[in-house]
Design a protein around this motif. Sequence first.
Motif, PDB file in Angstrom:
ATOM      1  N   ALA A  64      73.757  25.976  26.867  1.00 38.32           N
ATOM      2  CA  ALA A  64      73.234  26.134  28.229  1.00 38.32           C
ATOM      3  C   ALA A  64      73.911  25.163  29.189  1.00 38.32           C
ATOM      4  N   ALA A  65      74.127  23.933  28.752  1.00 43.24           N
ATOM      5  CA  ALA A  65      74.771  22.933  29.616  1.00 43.24           C
ATOM      6  C   ALA A  65      76.224  23.294  29.900  1.00 43.24           C
ATOM      7  N   VAL A  66      76.930  23.775  28.885  1.00 43.86           N
ATOM      8  CA  VAL A  66      78.349  24.087  29.064  1.00 43.86           C
ATOM      9  C   VAL A  66      78.550  25.311  29.950  1.00 43.86           C
ATOM     10  N   ILE A  67      77.725  26.347  29.780  1.00 42.55           N
ATOM     11  CA  ILE A  67      77.944  27.581  30.549  1.00 42.55           C
ATOM     12  C   ILE A  67      77.211  27.593  31.887  1.00 42.55           C
ATOM     13  N   ASP A  68      76.455  26.547  32.183  1.00 37.63           N
ATOM     14  CA  ASP A  68      75.736  26.481  33.459  1.00 37.63           C
ATOM     15  C   ASP A  68      76.720  26.640  34.616  1.00 37.63           C
ATOM     16  N   GLY A  69      76.483  27.630  35.453  1.00 37.13           N
ATOM     17  CA  GLY A  69      77.327  27.865  36.614  1.00 37.13           C
ATOM     18  C   GLY A  69      78.522  28.764  36.346  1.00 37.13           C
ATOM     19  N   GLU A  70      78.754  29.114  35.082  1.00 35.87           N
ATOM     20  CA  GLU A  70      79.872  30.007  34.735  1.00 35.87           C
ATOM     21  C   GLU A  70      79.364  31.437  34.675  1.00 35.87           C
ATOM     22  N   ASN A  71      79.896  32.294  35.545  1.00 30.85           N
ATOM     23  CA  ASN A  71      79.427  33.675  35.607  1.00 30.85           C
ATOM     24  C   ASN A  71      80.296  34.666  34.846  1.00 30.85           C
ATOM     25  N   HIS A  72      81.494  34.282  34.463  1.00 33.63           N
ATOM     26  CA  HIS A  72      82.385  35.218  33.783  1.00 33.63           C
ATOM     27  C   HIS A  72      81.904  35.438  32.349  1.00 33.63           C
ATOM     28  N   VAL A  73      81.617  36.685  32.020  1.00 34.55           N
ATOM     29  CA  VAL A  73      81.000  37.011  30.738  1.00 34.55           C
ATOM     30  C   VAL A  73      81.888  36.647  29.553  1.00 34.55           C
ATOM     31  N   ILE A  74      83.193  36.822  29.667  1.00 37.63           N
ATOM     32  CA  ILE A  74      84.089  36.492  28.559  1.00 37.63           C
ATOM     33  C   ILE A  74      84.110  34.976  28.324  1.00 37.63           C
ATOM     34  N   THR A 110      82.357  34.376  13.539  1.00 38.68           N
ATOM     35  CA  THR A 110      81.372  34.294  14.611  1.00 38.68           C
ATOM     36  C   THR A 110      81.974  34.895  15.874  1.00 38.68           C
ATOM     37  N   GLY A 111      81.396  35.995  16.373  1.00 39.93           N
ATOM     38  CA  GLY A 111      81.970  36.536  17.596  1.00 39.93           C
ATOM     39  C   GLY A 111      81.281  37.755  18.141  1.00 39.93           C
ATOM     40  N   PHE A 112      81.901  38.281  19.168  1.00 34.29           N
ATOM     41  CA  PHE A 112      81.347  39.400  19.922  1.00 34.29           C
ATOM     42  C   PHE A 112      82.184  40.651  19.760  1.00 34.29           C
ATOM     43  N   TYR A 113      81.503  41.775  19.717  1.00 28.97           N
ATOM     44  CA  TYR A 113      82.108  43.090  19.885  1.00 28.97           C
ATOM     45  C   TYR A 113      81.507  43.661  21.157  1.00 28.97           C
ATOM     46  N   LEU A 114      82.359  43.996  22.116  1.00 24.58           N
ATOM     47  CA  LEU A 114      81.915  44.473  23.424  1.00 24.58           C
ATOM     48  C   LEU A 114      81.863  45.994  23.451  1.00 24.58           C
ATOM     49  N   VAL A 115      80.909  46.525  24.205  1.00 24.19           N
ATOM     50  CA  VAL A 115      80.878  47.961  24.457  1.00 24.19           C
ATOM     51  C   VAL A 115      82.096  48.275  25.307  1.00 24.19           C
ATOM     52  N   ASP A 116      82.911  49.214  24.846  1.00 27.24           N
ATOM     53  CA  ASP A 116      84.116  49.600  25.577  1.00 27.24           C
ATOM     54  C   ASP A 116      83.723  50.515  26.728  1.00 27.24           C
ATOM     55  N   PRO A 117      83.968  50.104  27.990  1.00 22.75           N
ATOM     56  CA  PRO A 117      83.564  50.945  29.125  1.00 22.75           C
ATOM     57  C   PRO A 117      84.265  52.309  29.143  1.00 22.75           C
ATOM     58  N   GLU A 118      85.451  52.393  28.521  1.00 29.68           N
ATOM     59  CA  GLU A 118      86.170  53.666  28.480  1.00 29.68           C
ATOM     60  C   GLU A 118      85.719  54.544  27.314  1.00 29.68           C
ATOM     61  N   LYS A 119      85.081  53.936  26.323  1.00 39.14           N
ATOM     62  CA  LYS A 119      84.557  54.649  25.152  1.00 39.14           C
ATOM     63  C   LYS A 119      83.167  54.077  24.867  1.00 39.14           C
ATOM     64  N   PRO A 120      82.144  54.504  25.625  1.00 35.43           N
ATOM     65  CA  PRO A 120      80.841  53.847  25.580  1.00 35.43           C
ATOM     66  C   PRO A 120      80.077  53.955  24.255  1.00 35.43           C
ATOM     67  N   GLU A 121      80.602  54.671  23.281  1.00 38.64           N
ATOM     68  CA  GLU A 121      79.977  54.721  21.958  1.00 38.64           C
ATOM     69  C   GLU A 121      80.831  53.985  20.935  1.00 38.64           C
ATOM     70  N   GLU A 122      81.601  53.011  21.442  1.00 40.04           N
ATOM     71  CA  GLU A 122      82.493  52.256  20.562  1.00 40.04           C
ATOM     72  C   GLU A 122      82.493  50.792  20.985  1.00 40.04           C
ATOM     73  N   LEU A 123      82.561  49.921  19.978  1.00 40.89           N
ATOM     74  CA  LEU A 123      82.675  48.491  20.219  1.00 40.89           C
ATOM     75  C   LEU A 123      84.129  48.071  20.042  1.00 40.89           C
ATOM     76  N   VAL A 124      84.559  47.118  20.855  1.00 39.30           N
ATOM     77  CA  VAL A 124      85.913  46.581  20.758  1.00 39.30           C
ATOM     78  C   VAL A 124      85.801  45.060  20.618  1.00 39.30           C
ATOM     79  N   ILE A 125      86.701  44.488  19.835  1.00 37.26           N
ATOM     80  CA  ILE A 125      86.650  43.054  19.556  1.00 37.26           C
ATOM     81  C   ILE A 125      86.663  42.242  20.841  1.00 37.26           C
ATOM     82  N   GLY A 126      85.867  41.194  20.848  1.00 33.79           N
ATOM     83  CA  GLY A 126      85.807  40.265  21.962  1.00 33.79           C
ATOM     84  C   GLY A 126      86.100  38.860  21.467  1.00 33.79           C
ATOM     85  N   PRO A 127      85.656  37.855  22.191  1.00 34.56           N
ATOM     86  CA  PRO A 127      85.901  36.474  21.781  1.00 34.56           C
ATOM     87  C   PRO A 127      85.256  36.191  20.419  1.00 34.56           C
ATOM     88  N   TYR A 128      86.013  35.503  19.539  1.00 30.37           N
ATOM     89  CA  TYR A 128      85.476  35.178  18.222  1.00 30.37           C
ATOM     90  C   TYR A 128      86.157  33.960  17.640  1.00 30.37           C
TER      91      TYR A 128
END
Length: 156
Positions: A18-28, A48-66
């Motif tokens: 919470a302290a590190v991301i305070d004020g940071e709005n960029h989701v990535i 440890t990481g995220f799979y993001l919903v792909d806006p171009e393929k909304p029924e698919e996850l794409v690798i994110g930060p990990y």
Amino acid sequence: MNADQKAARYEEVAKEIAAVIDGENHVIARMATVSNILHHAFDHYFWTGFYLVDPEKPEELVIGPYQGTMGCLRIPFGKGVCGVAASTRETQIVEDVHAFPGHIACDARSESEIVVPVLDTAGELIAVFDVDSDKKAMFDAIDRKGVETIVKAAFG
């Protein structure tokens, strides 16, 4: 680490994130920070990481930060632990991933897993947060509460 120590560690890590991301709005940037801090906070975290919903393929996850070894690049909704978490929008805890129907082995060393859906402030699914361990049965209700609390605070 006993149950009380693990719960206390999650509380400490939640405050640090919470302290590190305070004020940071960029989701990535927020996702990169959450995955990094959590990955290094617990010995039982192997991937440890995220799979993001792909806006171009909304029924698919794409690798994110990990953090960790190579992850799968894409996962369809309903496939594997991440895809099930995305389609049901419910946290999944799997003690033995090799016994999970349709498990996707991004790294054969993965043995257990927790996946938490990530919802934005409007309640829309934007990603799933995935943590793997290279040991069986490493995730429990304490991990669930800790990870869900951190994800909700960071993105919800």
